[in-house]
Scaffold this motif. Structure first.
Motif, PDB file in Angstrom:
ATOM      1  N   TYR A 187       0.823  -1.132  -0.026  1.00 14.98           N
ATOM      2  CA  TYR A 187      -0.008   0.062  -0.012  1.00 14.98           C
ATOM      3  C   TYR A 187       1.093   1.229   0.020  1.00 14.98           C
ATOM      4  O   TYR A 187       1.981   1.097   0.189  1.00 14.98           O
ATOM      5  CB  TYR A 187      -0.761   0.094   1.218  1.00 14.98           C
ATOM      6  CG  TYR A 187       0.044   0.043   2.500  1.00 14.98           C
ATOM      7  CD1 TYR A 187       0.187   1.313   3.227  1.00 14.98           C
ATOM      8  CD2 TYR A 187       0.156  -0.984   3.221  1.00 14.98           C
ATOM      9  CE1 TYR A 187       0.814   1.468   4.335  1.00 14.98           C
ATOM     10  CE2 TYR A 187       1.063  -1.093   4.443  1.00 14.98           C
ATOM     11  CZ  TYR A 187       1.136   0.286   4.884  1.00 14.98           C
ATOM     12  OH  TYR A 187       1.808   0.383   5.966  1.00 14.98           O
ATOM     13  N   GLU A 188       0.298   2.361  -0.409  1.00 11.71           N
ATOM     14  CA  GLU A 188       0.968   3.775  -0.321  1.00 11.71           C
ATOM     15  C   GLU A 188       0.815   4.544   0.709  1.00 11.71           C
ATOM     16  O   GLU A 188      -0.505   4.518   1.072  1.00 11.71           O
ATOM     17  CB  GLU A 188       0.790   4.269  -1.679  1.00 11.71           C
ATOM     18  CG  GLU A 188       1.635   3.871  -2.626  1.00 11.71           C
ATOM     19  CD  GLU A 188       1.147   4.658  -3.984  1.00 11.71           C
ATOM     20  OE1 GLU A 188       0.883   5.766  -4.118  1.00 11.71           O
ATOM     21  OE2 GLU A 188       1.046   3.874  -5.127  1.00 11.71           O
ATOM     22  N   VAL A 192       0.191   7.881   2.548  1.00  8.53           N
ATOM     23  CA  VAL A 192      -0.386   8.888   2.015  1.00  8.53           C
ATOM     24  C   VAL A 192       0.489  10.173   2.582  1.00  8.53           C
ATOM     25  O   VAL A 192       0.784  11.342   1.947  1.00  8.53           O
ATOM     26  CB  VAL A 192      -2.000   9.266   2.211  1.00  8.53           C
ATOM     27  CG1 VAL A 192      -2.378  10.631   1.892  1.00  8.53           C
ATOM     28  CG2 VAL A 192      -2.809   8.052   1.733  1.00  8.53           C
ATOM     29  N   PRO A 223      -6.339  12.809   0.905  1.00  9.74           N
ATOM     30  CA  PRO A 223      -5.563  11.909   0.038  1.00  9.74           C
ATOM     31  C   PRO A 223      -6.412  11.912  -1.400  1.00  9.74           C
ATOM     32  O   PRO A 223      -7.792  12.404  -1.331  1.00  9.74           O
ATOM     33  CB  PRO A 223      -5.745  10.425   0.727  1.00  9.74           C
ATOM     34  CG  PRO A 223      -6.956  10.478   1.689  1.00  9.74           C
ATOM     35  CD  PRO A 223      -6.940  11.961   2.029  1.00  9.74           C
ATOM     36  N   ASP A 224      -5.921  11.375  -2.233  1.00  7.88           N
ATOM     37  CA  ASP A 224      -6.456  11.187  -3.556  1.00  7.88           C
ATOM     38  C   ASP A 224      -7.388  10.327  -3.599  1.00  7.88           C
ATOM     39  O   ASP A 224      -7.671   9.552  -2.578  1.00  7.88           O
ATOM     40  CB  ASP A 224      -5.552  11.128  -4.780  1.00  7.88           C
ATOM     41  CG  ASP A 224      -4.679   9.952  -4.527  1.00  7.88           C
ATOM     42  OD1 ASP A 224      -5.085   9.207  -3.812  1.00  7.88           O
ATOM     43  OD2 ASP A 224      -3.582  10.014  -5.135  1.00  7.88           O
ATOM     44  N   ALA A 225      -8.431  10.312  -4.750  1.00  8.36           N
ATOM     45  CA  ALA A 225      -9.735   9.723  -4.642  1.00  8.36           C
ATOM     46  C   ALA A 225      -9.641   8.196  -4.489  1.00  8.36           C
ATOM     47  O   ALA A 225     -10.656   7.406  -4.413  1.00  8.36           O
ATOM     48  CB  ALA A 225     -10.797  10.083  -5.433  1.00  8.36           C
ATOM     49  N   LYS A 226      -8.370   7.535  -4.725  1.00  6.27           N
ATOM     50  CA  LYS A 226      -8.327   6.191  -5.022  1.00  6.27           C
ATOM     51  C   LYS A 226      -8.704   5.326  -3.978  1.00  6.27           C
ATOM     52  O   LYS A 226      -8.974   4.149  -4.078  1.00  6.27           O
ATOM     53  CB  LYS A 226      -7.161   5.736  -5.835  1.00  6.27           C
ATOM     54  CG  LYS A 226      -5.821   5.744  -4.711  1.00  6.27           C
ATOM     55  CD  LYS A 226      -4.630   5.485  -5.117  1.00  6.27           C
ATOM     56  CE  LYS A 226      -3.522   5.686  -4.305  1.00  6.27           C
ATOM     57  NZ  LYS A 226      -2.083   5.643  -4.998  1.00  6.27           N
ATOM     58  N   GLY A 227      -8.756   5.834  -2.822  1.00 10.85           N
ATOM     59  CA  GLY A 227      -9.300   4.978  -1.526  1.00 10.85           C
ATOM     60  C   GLY A 227     -10.510   4.342  -1.517  1.00 10.85           C
ATOM     61  O   GLY A 227     -10.585   3.253  -0.980  1.00 10.85           O
ATOM     62  N   GLY A 228     -11.458   4.964  -2.287  1.00 13.81           N
ATOM     63  CA  GLY A 228     -12.888   4.755  -2.248  1.00 13.81           C
ATOM     64  C   GLY A 228     -13.002   3.265  -2.947  1.00 13.81           C
ATOM     65  O   GLY A 228     -12.104   2.829  -3.650  1.00 13.81           O
ATOM     66  N   ARG A 229     -14.109   2.798  -2.926  1.00 18.27           N
ATOM     67  CA  ARG A 229     -14.501   1.622  -3.624  1.00 18.27           C
ATOM     68  C   ARG A 229     -15.313   1.960  -4.864  1.00 18.27           C
ATOM     69  O   ARG A 229     -16.140   2.820  -4.802  1.00 18.27           O
ATOM     70  CB  ARG A 229     -15.417   0.772  -2.872  1.00 18.27           C
ATOM     71  CG  ARG A 229     -14.701  -0.149  -1.942  1.00 18.27           C
ATOM     72  CD  ARG A 229     -15.487  -1.170  -1.628  1.00 18.27           C
ATOM     73  NE  ARG A 229     -16.386  -0.751  -0.483  1.00 18.27           N
ATOM     74  CZ  ARG A 229     -17.197  -1.491   0.216  1.00 18.27           C
ATOM     75  NH1 ARG A 229     -17.052  -2.931  -0.017  1.00 18.27           N
ATOM     76  NH2 ARG A 229     -18.144  -1.125   1.040  1.00 18.27           N
TER      77      ARG A 229
END
Ligand SMILES: Nc1ncnc2c1ncn2[C@@H]1O[C@H](COP(=O)(O)OP(=O)(O)OP(=O)(O)O)[C@@H](O)[C@H]1O
Ligand SMILES: [Mg+2]
Lengths: 267, 246
Positions: free
Chosen positions: A243-244, A246, A261-267
């Motif tokens: 994982y990265e 943030v 953080p950028d939006a990539k955490g969501g599903r």
């Protein structure tokens, strides 16, 4: 050696004459196995959820009776359909419906009948797999979900089943492969899958062995393809192992402000 | 005078023939931190689990804002959404990232929009210092980090009362501090907390009230000064003496 050459010639002869029939059979077999396995999984999931509804002493008598009834019904279903051959189930259901309704009801298409029979058969096996899959997830997560107010169904669909499903992927694959092969018994209700074409074709030219060779190879190709596909799906489900960050950890490292953080955490 | 948020009356619970809680009586006031201390096996976890209805009490009442939640037919989920719980073993959802762990309850239970839930989760993750790890999965975190996420998950539901069951007992010593400091901060902000703990310093310095349990009964309760400096009961004295030795 020349026997093998002869076999090659016969096979290519058969294929030129009936290739389209064989391919059509493969298509029907795959479609039936795929749809029935999928529906069977859904049946298994529903049974798994129903069987694991917690039942406390303080629940109302009606609810406790109802839960008990559900458990008994699921058990009966599992034992009956796991404990009898699918050929017989097919005959029983396909001919039983018109028999009991004095021909008022019958299966309008052999497809519907075949899908129904293979689905409920698969469902009986999957119900047990799903139950085992649910039990394999540590109860702490169920408590964690309950503690934030989730209902049983929410806990199951959000937390437990996704993990249980991953754990029982090998069994789902197994069931699919078994279905690819075992749907061959559906000839009994004149469903035209891959093996049915072997029977038709050898009925007109009695090239039993070359046709059987084609069938063997055909089934093996289908199941091998399924195996590879399943492995791939499993790897996809496992996700990345890294994982990265943030930003820096504000508590264990130096304190710092932190931005979204950028939006990539969501599903 | 702060109002009473939780009142436990004559609560009893047994497992088979073993009586684990006997006629337990106590209450928690809004804004207070109450610590429950006691020897292993004295029924502290069982008490907390009864309060959150993870165990069903045999008899007695649990009044949350005056309403008995331990009555037959009471629907637990809506009540549990208002009472957060942090477990010794974290109990995070392994199929989700840190952020999703804190979002799922808000979306599914509180029916918040996904954006709102995300923003909220990020705020609480930031508060426990776990904002950098939003994309990590629980298995990739240390124990202390997992527990901080678990606290953020509970906080994101904006509970009226927060239960902790030995939140630092499963942690390596160097990680205990980071979790306790989060809890201290929460206490300072006026969060109502009921904490089962073996951290005597925390119980003494942070809590408003201390409850000492022994063999399933509340042996003694009072202010931290009273319990730690001037215990009235012999059981309390020997329990504290054992702690000071080790
Ligand atoms: N589900 C259960 N079934 C049977 N006995 C149980 C169960 N849960 C707890 N007990 C018993 O109840 C008693 C009290 O357990 P509990 O976990 O509440 O103690 P505790 O005070 O939290 O101890 P610790 O400090 O070790 O966590 C123990 O003797 C334990 O064996
Ligand atoms: Mg305990």
């Amino acid at each position: 050696m020349d026997k093998l050459l002869k076999l090659g010639r016969d096979v290519s002869l058969l294929w030129r004459g009936y290739g389209a029939s064989y391919l059509g059979g493969i298509k029907n077999t795959l479609l039936l196995a795929l749809v029935a396995t999928a529906i069977g999984c859904v049946i298994g999931l529903v049974c798994g959820i129903l069987q694991t509804i917690p039942c406390a002493k303080t629940d109302r008598p009606f609810k406790r009776f109802f839960l008990g009834l559900i458990r008994v019904l699921v058990r009966v279903y599992v034992e009956v359909f796991r404990g009898t051959p699918m050929v017989l189930q097919a005959v029983f259901i396909f001919y039983g419906l018109p028999y009991f309704t004095d021909n008022a009801m019958r299966f309008s298409s052999v497809w519907a009948a075949a899908i129904l029979i293979v689905s409920i058969n698969t469902g009986a096996y999957m119900a047990e797999s799903v139950r085992g899959g649910i039990l394999s997830i540590d109860p702490g997560q169920t408590e964690g979900a309950k503690a934030i107010g989730m209902t049983h169904v929410q806990t199951m669909t959000s937390v437990i089943l996704p993990q249980a499903l991953r754990n029982i992927m090998p069994q789902i694959g197994n069931n699919f492969i078994i279905n690819v092969k075992d749907t061959s018994v559906m000839f009994i209700i004149s469903f035209t899958e891959f093996f049915a074409f072997h029977r038709y074709i050898t009925g007109v030219n009695n090239m039993y062995f070359p046709s059987a060779a084609i069938e063997m190879l055909g089934y093996l190709c289908m199941t091998l393809a399924a195996s590879f596909l399943l492995r791939w799906i499993e790897r996809r489900m496992d996700g990345s192992s890294s994982y990265e960050l943030v930003q820096q950890d504000a508590l264990t490292m130096t304190a710092g402000t932190w931005s979204l953080p950028d939006a990539k955490g969501g599903r | 005078m702060a109002e009473t948020i939780l009142e436990v009356r004559h609560l009893s619970k047994s497992f088979g023939s073993q009586t684990v809680l006997r006629d337990v009586d106590f209450s928690v006031r809004t804004g207070d931190v109450t610590s429950i201390i006691g020897a292993s096996g004295s029924g502290k976890s069982t008490l907390l689990r009864c309060i959150n209805l993870l165990e069903t009490p045999d008899s007695g009442e649990i009044l949350f804002r005056g309403e008995n939640v331990a009555r037959p037919g009471f629907s637990a989920p809506a009540y549990r959404a208002k009472v957060g719980m942090v477990f010794q073993s974290f109990n995070l959802f392994n199929n989700m990232t840190v952020l999703e762990n804190c979002v799922v309850g808000q979306v599914r239970v509180l029916r918040r929009s996904r954006e709102q839930a995300r923003a909220n989760a990020l705020r609480y993750l930031d508060r426990v210092g776990m904002a950098p790890y939003v994309n990590a999965r629980p298995r990739q975190l240390s124990g202390g980090q997992k527990q901080r996420v678990a606290i953020a998950r509970a906080l994101a539901m904006e509970p009226e009362l927060l239960l902790f069951d030995e939140p630092t007992s499963a942690l390596d010593p160097e990680m205990v501090g980071e979790v306790l400091s989060v809890m201290r901060a929460l206490a300072a902000e006026g969060m109502t907390m009921l904490v089962v703990t073996h951290e005597m310093a925390f119980a003494r310095d942070v809590s408003r009230r201390v409850v000492f349990m022994d063999k399933g009964v509340i042996c003694e309760q009072g202010s931290p000064e009273a319990i730690f400096s001037d215990p009235q009961r012999e059981e309390t004295r020997s329990f504290l003496a054992r702690f000071r030795q080790s």
